[in-house]
Enzyme design. Structure first.
Site, short mmCIF file in Angstrom:
data_model
loop_
_atom_site.label_atom_id
_atom_site.label_comp_id
_atom_site.label_asym_id
_atom_site.label_seq_id
_atom_site.Cartn_x
_atom_site.Cartn_y
_atom_site.Cartn_z
CB SER A 164 -6.29 -3.69 17.15
OG SER A 164 -6.47 -2.84 16.03
CE1 TYR A 181 -9.93 -6.99 15.40
CE2 TYR A 181 -9.22 -4.71 15.13
CZ TYR A 181 -8.92 -6.05 15.19
OH TYR A 181 -7.62 -6.47 15.03
#
Length: 244
Positions: free
Chosen positions: A143, A156
């Site tokens: 990501s 995350y």
């Protein structure tokens, strides 16, 4: 993957979004796709139907990537049935956003475990098989959060940054075995994961001024899994509209 003969692939977290698009792209290139899901069989079956509509074939593999035994069993089943495993796409992941100071231990560990334990649990048995074949491609979905600070996503970001680093280290270990290991790092992509994100505000930060589509990520994954990328390993490719 248009030039290749049939490959055997396993895609984790393939019940929707990027995982579904990747499954369809690989199937369109001639691969048999093992479609992993954890919770929604109905959505996974929709992925299987989409794979068939693309002219491909596949099978459902229900298991939690955090379960090492179940992950290894899925790899073993694919190898038993097809004799090999050519492609592994580590896509399974989740978000549990919150400020670090108030983040629960459970939310920290669930996100880390799904991404990093999931990577280990699937990639280790896959690499063992690929080493026997002296060929294979592993692509993991990271990501932009691993590269750009994003308030409320410390768990995350840590998971995805760890995925980048682990993948690059593994690539160096297995390159001489004929195995390639790469990462694709999407930016803002139109999936369920961003349904609550401030999309209009975020689009202002993207030079292309739009949200990406899962198929645009899948095309890069399919390229990395193909012979067209035969001299690429240890890379982290951003697909983010120029955001970073």
């Amino acid at each position: 993957m248009q030039e290749e003969t049939k490959k055997i692939a396993l895609v984790s977290g393939a019940s929707g979004g990027i995982g579904r698009a990747v499954s369809v792209a690989l199937a369109a290139g001639g691969a048999f796709v093992g479609i992993n899901y954890n919770k929604s069989r109905a959505r996974a079956e929709e992925t299987l139907q989409a794979v068939a509509a693309a002219g491909g074939s596949g099978a459902l593999y229900p298991f939690d990537v955090r379960d090492a035994e179940a992950s290894a069993a899925a790899v073993a089943d694919l190898v038993d049935r097809h004799g090999r495993l050519d492609i592994l796409v580590n896509n399974a992941g989740l978000i549990a956003d919150g400020l670090f100071m108030t983040m629960s231990s459970d939310n920290w560990h669930r996100v880390i475990a799904t991404t990093l334990d999931g990577f280990y649990n699937l990639t280790r048995p896959a690499i063992e098989q690929m080493a026997r074949q002296k060929s294979g491609s592993v692509v993991s979905i990271s990501s932009a959060a691993a590269l750009v600070p994003n308030r409320g996503q410390s768990n995350y970001a840590a998971a995805k940054a760890g995925l980048n680093a682990a993948s690059r280290s593994l690539a160096a270990e297995v390159a001489r075995l004929g195995i390639r290991v790469n990462v694709v790092a999407p930016g803002l992509i139109a999936t369920d994961m961003i349904q609550n994100a401030p999309k209009e505000h975020i689009k202002q930060l993207i030079p292309m001024a739009r949200i990406g589509q899962p198929e645009e990520v899948a095309a890069v994954v399919a390229f990395l899994c193909s012979e067209a990328a035969s001299y690429m390993t240890g890379q982290v490719l951003s697909v983010n509209g120029g955001m970073i």
